[in-house]
Scaffold this active site. Structure first.
Site, PDB file in Angstrom:
ATOM      1  N   ASP A 241      46.909  41.901  47.215  1.00 32.25           N
ATOM      2  CA  ASP A 241      45.536  41.808  46.708  1.00 32.25           C
ATOM      3  C   ASP A 241      45.166  40.408  46.251  1.00 32.25           C
ATOM      4  O   ASP A 241      44.001  40.110  46.008  1.00 32.25           O
ATOM      5  CB  ASP A 241      45.383  42.729  45.493  1.00 32.25           C
ATOM      6  CG  ASP A 241      44.957  44.123  45.885  1.00 32.25           C
ATOM      7  OD1 ASP A 241      44.458  44.292  47.002  1.00 32.25           O
ATOM      8  OD2 ASP A 241      45.129  45.033  45.061  1.00 32.25           O
ATOM      9  N   CYS A 242      46.159  39.584  46.047  1.00 33.09           N
ATOM     10  CA  CYS A 242      45.926  38.283  45.447  1.00 33.09           C
ATOM     11  C   CYS A 242      45.921  37.147  46.454  1.00 33.09           C
ATOM     12  O   CYS A 242      45.780  35.986  46.079  1.00 33.09           O
ATOM     13  CB  CYS A 242      46.973  38.026  44.373  1.00 33.09           C
ATOM     14  SG  CYS A 242      46.836  39.228  43.056  1.00 33.09           S
TER      15      CYS A 242
END
Ligand code: GLC
Ligand code: GLC
Length: 817
Positions: free
Chosen positions: A483-484
């Site tokens: 997600d990052c």
């Protein structure tokens, strides 16, 4: 040091001192009603949705930690204490908390009075039961005052913690004998109330927090208790609570039990009132009647125990290594059920008001519980698929209560579609139910757009095929599994969400991880097509996969490991060309899981590089070197201090990918080493550093660049549970559902002499004994099925048929060269 120990026979973790380095919790409930319950009786409960229907209040990040729960105060001639230790931190002559399957038990004693509290949510009802037992262990008469205490939440947990100008005026209760009703907002649009009751007459009660506690007092010094007398306060606005005052006289040796019930009740809209202003108590009466005696509570607990015994009976393990056996056989599966029920909503790290069900998270969680509750996994798949868009992409999250996609988080995470194939394939391998493919499922929650689940899978597959970048690798979109890694975000504004802000549409940033997921899960799609007679589609899929693998070979290999991604400028991420972030775990684990580079030695090289650069005593870190500075073009990954979370933390979720990859190379010793390093049971005596529960996985353990290397955070709600269960059960112990049946393919440490597994599979029980007297890591010499040996091709394939005959079958496997 250790703060407790496993009781394997009882399937309990026994905490022997209350001051654990962090609250060690358990989950109560398995259907509609859930409670979080810490080892000092802290926590809260809710019905169905932790945000919308919360019964009791809990203050996250509070001081002291973990204050708020279902508390009992005891008073013995002026001596006041809390037998669950908190909130008074009372000194106790003995203390023990047993967290079991869906229940917890706290027992303690002080000055000759023993206390025990058994807390659980019974099957099929929306309530918590707390059975309290007092025993006079002294040789004198005791006159005890007992006070119960809970604090009501005004239902919407978010509003409850923010909207005080309204909330301090709306609280309402009703008291009827020993039953305290919380009915805030019932006068208007809510058709539900809560009841907090005990099955004995009471001396008095309190429902107004300030009256009960006294001005400026905390939970550790309630005035009513210290004075030995309830004030019979009736809350009106402010903070409604529920407290019963009970007087108990106990002769020496005498035992008294009390059944407390905290229930959630609903009425039809036109049957809300008994008379004006008085709520209709019918549903509460039925519930409280049912659990009105200590016997009834015991019976409900026995039924719950039976439920868990049957459930966990579907996969059991025995081996010399008890840590592995208890984790794989009990606690890992238990955690998988919790992720099934909670997704990422409510834990001691997830506030229950934030995230809904993740598209990718839920599909991966499914891998860990599909063998336990296949029917419920089936409906979960259909729910998830209904939040897919017609073009194959998907809402990143959906709300558990409405089952509708969440617009606030939107879509554009380009790994999402593939996880639907992965989850569905796991379901079909487990059950053989191809019928699910023909179920009609809406797109975008719109019935008018419904088509078969098979069409959903095709759109998933095609989405990857048609969304590729300059190198032919899949475009990453907002992010992939990580997600990052926000390669199209370019955020400069403090506080902006990295996941939802897409400032930049590069059409360039690509993900090698998505390519590897495609290569891993794509073949299952092709196989599903073949097996359902969609031959042309199968051939098309196989071609697309072969092409993707070629692209990975050309643009995804860095010389010693797999590249991770290409950024919006077309520059490599996870390459020796980079200053920081030279090597990442995800693409290496997943590419080898997809068998890429096995024949030409690159797979071995990649995993050796992972060991060389990413290994630590507590697991494999996500990347190295950690990003020292914030990179506009990389996003959130570089926002974390080095060693934490996605910036070189040990993000446990992807460690089992490496474990599985190692088994593809036949390296059982190394596979087990990576398994054990993140397995909490092996770190039980290291609890002061690890801090979290030794019976559950955590999302993250601080990496080698971190100040607190080895410290865990975010236990319970993590995809680590599902993937470690897959890695240990299917790839190390090697009992793996495949389309044709149950494959036997162990890859274990050479020192492991053998093990047994019982596995329920498609309507039959398989008792599998594996003998590794030969001391190998992989390889099978013989398999006996009910006394008959498999030969030739059958032995090579090593797939047990789906007997489906409701019988038990004996399988004896001998490992060897
Ligand atoms: C969190 C998310 C998951 C994501 C992972 C890695 O655990 O729930 O969806 O894949 O972080 O960023
Ligand atoms: C943050 C976390 C990540 C999580 C995401 C969910 O980015 O680092 O683990 O998946 O938030 O929104």
């Amino acid at each position: 040091m250790q703060y407790g120990h496993f009781d394997d026979n009882a399937r309990e973790y026994v905490i022997t001192r209350p001051d654990t380095p962090y609250p060690w919790i358990n989950y109560l409930g398995c259907e509609d009603f859930f409670g979080l319950f810490s080892n000092t009786s802290g926590g809260y409960c809710f019905c169905r949705d932790a945000r919308m229907l919360r019964l009791t209040r809990y203050r996250y990040n509070n001081v002291p930690a973990d204050s708020g729960g279902r508390y009992f105060y005891l008073r013995d001639e002026g001596d006041v204490w809390t037998p669950s230790w908190m909130p008074m931190k009372s000194s106790l002559d003995r203390y023990e908390c047993r967290h079991g399957m869906g229940y917890s038990k706290i027992s303690s004693a002080r000055n000759g009075l023993a206390f025990s509290q058994v807390s659980f949510v019974p099957l099929h009802d929306t309530c918590e039961i707390h059975k309290v037992t007092l025993t006079n262990e002294s040789n004198i008469d005791k006159r005890i005052d007992m006070f119960s205490f809970i604090e009501f939440c005004l239902w919407n947990a978010n509003d409850d913690m923010t909207n005080f100008q309204r909330n301090f005026s709306i609280g309402e209760v009703e008291i009827d004998g020993s039953r305290i009703y919380h009915k805030t907002e019932y006068r208007e649009r809510r058709n539900h109330y809560a009841v907090w009751a005990v099955n004995v007459p009471i001396e008095g009660f309190d429902t107004d927090r300030q009256t009960f506690l006294g001005l400026y007092n905390g939970f550790d010094h309630p005035q009513a208790v210290f004075e030995g007398e309830a004030k019979n306060s009736v809350a009106s606005g402010w903070a409604p609570v529920g407290s019963h005052h009970i007087k108990a006289r106990l002769a020496p040796g005498e035992v008294k039990t009390f059944v407390f019930v905290l229930g959630y009740c609903e009425n039809h809209e036109d049957q809300k009132w008994e008379r004006p202003g008085v709520i209709n108590k019918k549903p509460a009466n039925i519930l409280l009647e049912k659990y009105g005696t200590s016997n009834a509570a015991d019976k409900a607990l026995a039924a719950l125990n039976e439920y868990w015994k049957n459930l966990l009976g579907r996969f059991t393990v025995d081996a010399e290594d008890k840590k592995m056996a208890r984790m794989a056989g009990v606690w890992n599966q238990y955690q998988c059920m919790v992720t099934f029920n909670m997704s990422r909503s409510a834990s001691y790290f997830e506030s229950g008001i934030g995230r809904g069900m993740g598209f990718r998270d839920s599909n991966q969680d499914l891998l860990g519980f599909v063998h336990l509750v296949p029917e419920r996994a089936r409906s979960r798949i259909l729910d998830i698929a209904a939040t897919q868009f017609p073009d194959g992409s998907a809402y990143h999250q959906y709300q558990p209560l409405t089952k509708r996609g969440n617009n606030e988080v939107g879509s554009g995470f380009n790994d999402d579609p593939l996880w639907l194939i992965c989850g569905t394939a796991a379901y079909i391998k487990e059950t053989g139910d191809y019928g699910i493919l023909e179920e009609k499922v809406p797109f975008d929650n719109n019935d008018a757009l419904a088509d078969t689940l098979f069409v959903h899978l095709k759109r998933s597959f095609d989405y990857t095929v048609t969304h590729t970048g300059p190198h032919g690798l899949p475009l990453i979109g907002r992010a992939d599994w990580n997600d990052c890694l926000n390669l199209n975000c370019f955020s400069k504004t403090p506080g902006e969400s990295f996941q939802t802000t897409a400032n930049y549409e590069s059409g360039v940033a690509e993900s090698v991880l998505i390519a590897a997921i495609f290569a891993f899960t794509g073949p299952d799609y092709a196989e599903i097509c073949r097996r359902t007679n969609r031959i042309e589609e199968a051939e098309y899929a196989e071609k697309a996969i072969a092409k993707m693998i070629e692209v990975i070979d050309q643009h995804g290999w860095d010389g010693d490991w797999f590249v991770r991604a290409y950024d919006a400028y077309g520059k490599k991420i996870g390459s020796r060309e980079c200053e920081d972030g030279k090597i990442f775990i995800e693409s290496n684990g997943f590419a080898v899981m997809a068998d890429i580079g096995i024949k030409d030695g690159r797979a071995r090289k990649a995993l050796d590089s992972v060991k060389e650069h990413l290994e630590s005593p507590y697991g494999i870190v996500l990347l190295q070197p950690a990003y020292k500075d914030y990179h506009l073009e990389l996003g959130e990954v570089s926002s974390y201090p080095p060693g934490y979370k996605e910036n070189a933390g040990i993000f446990c979720h992807n460690n089992p990918w490496v474990t599985i990859a190692e088994t593809r190379l036949g390296r059982g010793n190394r596979a087990f080493e990576t398994y054990a390093k993140i397995c909490p049971a092996y770190r039980e005596d290291d609890s002061d550093l690890r801090r979290l529960e030794p019976y559950v996985y955590a999302q993250m353990v601080a990496g080698k660049d971190a100040v607190r290397h080895g410290e865990a955070k975010n236990s319970w709600l993590t995809g680590t549970a599902a993937w470690t269960f897959v890695s240990i059960s299917q790839y190390i112990l090697g009992v793996r559902p495949v389309f044709d049946g149950l494959m036997i393919d162990p890859c274990i440490p050479s020192s492991m002499k053998g093990f047994t597994v019982t596995r329920h599979f498609r309507g039959a029980d398989y008792h599998i004994t594996v003998d590794n007297g030969a001391g190998v890591e992989k390889g099978i010499k013989s398999i006996m099925v009910d006394g008959n040996s498999l030969d030739g091709e059958a032995l090579k394939k090593a797939v047990l048929p789906a007997f489906g005959d409701n019988k038990a079958h004996n399988i004896i496997v001998t490992m060897g060269k």
